[in-house]
Scaffold this active site. Structure first.
Site, PDB file in Angstrom:
ATOM      1  N   MET A 105      -4.229   2.651   0.294  1.00  0.00           N
ATOM      2  CA  MET A 105      -3.107   3.106  -0.679  1.00  0.00           C
ATOM      3  C   MET A 105      -2.678   4.336  -1.076  1.00  0.00           C
ATOM      4  O   MET A 105      -2.491   4.721  -2.119  1.00  0.00           O
ATOM      5  CB  MET A 105      -3.484   2.037  -2.239  1.00  0.00           C
ATOM      6  CG  MET A 105      -3.772   0.766  -1.818  1.00  0.00           C
ATOM      7  SD  MET A 105      -2.444  -0.157  -1.538  1.00  0.00           S
ATOM      8  CE  MET A 105      -1.586  -0.467  -2.643  1.00  0.00           C
ATOM      9  N   HIS A 124       1.518  -4.337   7.094  1.00  0.00           N
ATOM     10  CA  HIS A 124       2.040  -4.641   5.825  1.00  0.00           C
ATOM     11  C   HIS A 124       2.541  -6.281   5.383  1.00  0.00           C
ATOM     12  O   HIS A 124       2.939  -6.853   6.632  1.00  0.00           O
ATOM     13  CB  HIS A 124       3.561  -3.771   5.955  1.00  0.00           C
ATOM     14  CG  HIS A 124       4.243  -3.672   4.549  1.00  0.00           C
ATOM     15  ND1 HIS A 124       3.894  -3.103   3.519  1.00  0.00           N
ATOM     16  CD2 HIS A 124       5.374  -4.604   4.408  1.00  0.00           C
ATOM     17  CE1 HIS A 124       4.641  -3.384   2.356  1.00  0.00           C
ATOM     18  NE2 HIS A 124       5.618  -4.169   2.977  1.00  0.00           N
TER      19      HIS A 124
HETATM   20  C1  GRF Z   1      -2.989  -6.686   3.018  1.00  0.00           C
HETATM   21  O1  GRF Z   1      -2.150  -7.439   2.448  1.00  0.00           O
HETATM   22  C2  GRF Z   1      -2.171  -5.607   3.879  1.00  0.00           C
HETATM   23  O2  GRF Z   1      -0.996  -6.174   4.507  1.00  0.00           O
HETATM   24  C3  GRF Z   1      -1.568  -4.722   2.940  1.00  0.00           C
HETATM   25  O3  GRF Z   1      -2.827  -4.584   1.845  1.00  0.00           O
HETATM   26  C4  GRF Z   1      -3.549  -5.951   1.841  1.00  0.00           C
HETATM   27  C5  GRF Z   1      -5.079  -5.391   1.964  1.00  0.00           C
HETATM   28  O4  GRF Z   1      -5.842  -6.374   1.985  1.00  0.00           O
HETATM   29  N1  GRF Z   1      -1.363  -3.198   3.294  1.00  0.00           N
HETATM   30  P1  GRF Z   1      -7.574  -6.210   2.756  1.00  0.00           P
HETATM   31  O5  GRF Z   1      -7.976  -4.977   1.609  1.00  0.00           O
HETATM   32  O6  GRF Z   1      -7.243  -6.060   4.035  1.00  0.00           O
HETATM   33  O7  GRF Z   1      -7.931  -7.653   2.241  1.00  0.00           O
END
Ligand code: GRF
Length: 221
Positions: A105, A124
């Site tokens: 993030m 994404h």
């Molecule tokens: C996923 O939905 C990804 O597409 C987005 O953030 C979420 C991360 O999920 N960028 P995780 O931490 O891989 O379970």
């Protein structure tokens, strides 16, 4: 203009198929990469998992798989560039060739982009260029689209805007909530990300403007 892509990142012990995974949270996409490697579907080695949050659940997944973890808390750095430089140095020193953002993030800035040209991937949960940024699944529901999905793309300096590597679609049902739609998309994410990493590591692709063009048959599509 065509550029030859897929070159090893400079510096470090360039290990042919070493990848680094950057996380901030639960790490289910990290787990999908770990599992795909274990099952022989993705020919790669995760050299290091870096989290900008000490409490990220994905760290335990890496430890359980015997992967080195590094926490680089962005709040401890004076500037965004300082943080990016530290992430880049950590990856390069482990011989990482391709960087996978998996629920990471933070915006990626020039120090990291320049260290890994055309070698940083992000996943994404929307069919980009629709619904970039946070809460993509909620954006899709509120807009009223009938088809949603997931995208793996190369990372450039703009948010969720780099060249698209692979996409997968899912239907939006009339009774969907953010949770049910997210769960349906996540199933596709976990299939898509290992396939995209394999494609990028294999080489045999070029960038033609924004288009990722493959010279060989692409099983992930
Ligand atoms: C996923 O939905 C990804 O597409 C987005 O953030 C979420 C991360 O999920 N960028 P995780 O931490 O891989 O379970």
């Amino acid at each position: 203009m065509q550029t030859q892509a897929g070159q090893p990142a400079p510096g470090g012990r360039a290990s042919e198929r070493a990848i680094g995974v950057l996380i901030s949270g639960r790490g289910s996409n990290l787990q999908a990469l770990i599992d795909a490697i274990a099952e022989g579907q993705l020919h790669a080695r995760i050299a290091v998992v870096i989290s900008n949050r000490p409490e990220a659940g994905g760290l335990a997944r890496a430890v359980a798989a015997g992967i080195e973890t590094v926490v680089l808390d962005h709040r401890a750095f004076e500037s965004r560039d300082d943080f990016d430089r530290s992430v880049a140095a950590t990856l390069l020193s482990r011989g990482v060739r391709v960087v996978c953002l998996a629920g990471f993030m933070r915006l990626v800035g020039p120090p990291l982009l320049d260290a890994f040209p055309d070698a940083i991937l992000n996943i994404h949960p929307s069919l980009l260029p629709a619904f970039p940024g946070v809460d993509a699944q909620r954006q899709a529901l509120e807009y009223g689209v009938k088809i949603a999905g997931a995208t793996v793309h190369l990372v450039n300096g703009e948010l969720d805007a780099g060249p698209i590597v692979l996409q997968a679609s899912v239907p939006v049902e009339d009774d969907d909530t953010v949770e049910t739609l997210s769960a349906r998309i996540l199933v596709q994410e976990h299939r898509l990300y290992p396939a995209a990493v394999q494609l990028i590591l294999n080489g045999g692709w070029t960038l033609d403007g924004r288009r990722v063009v493959c010279q060989t048959a692409n099983p992930g599509r």
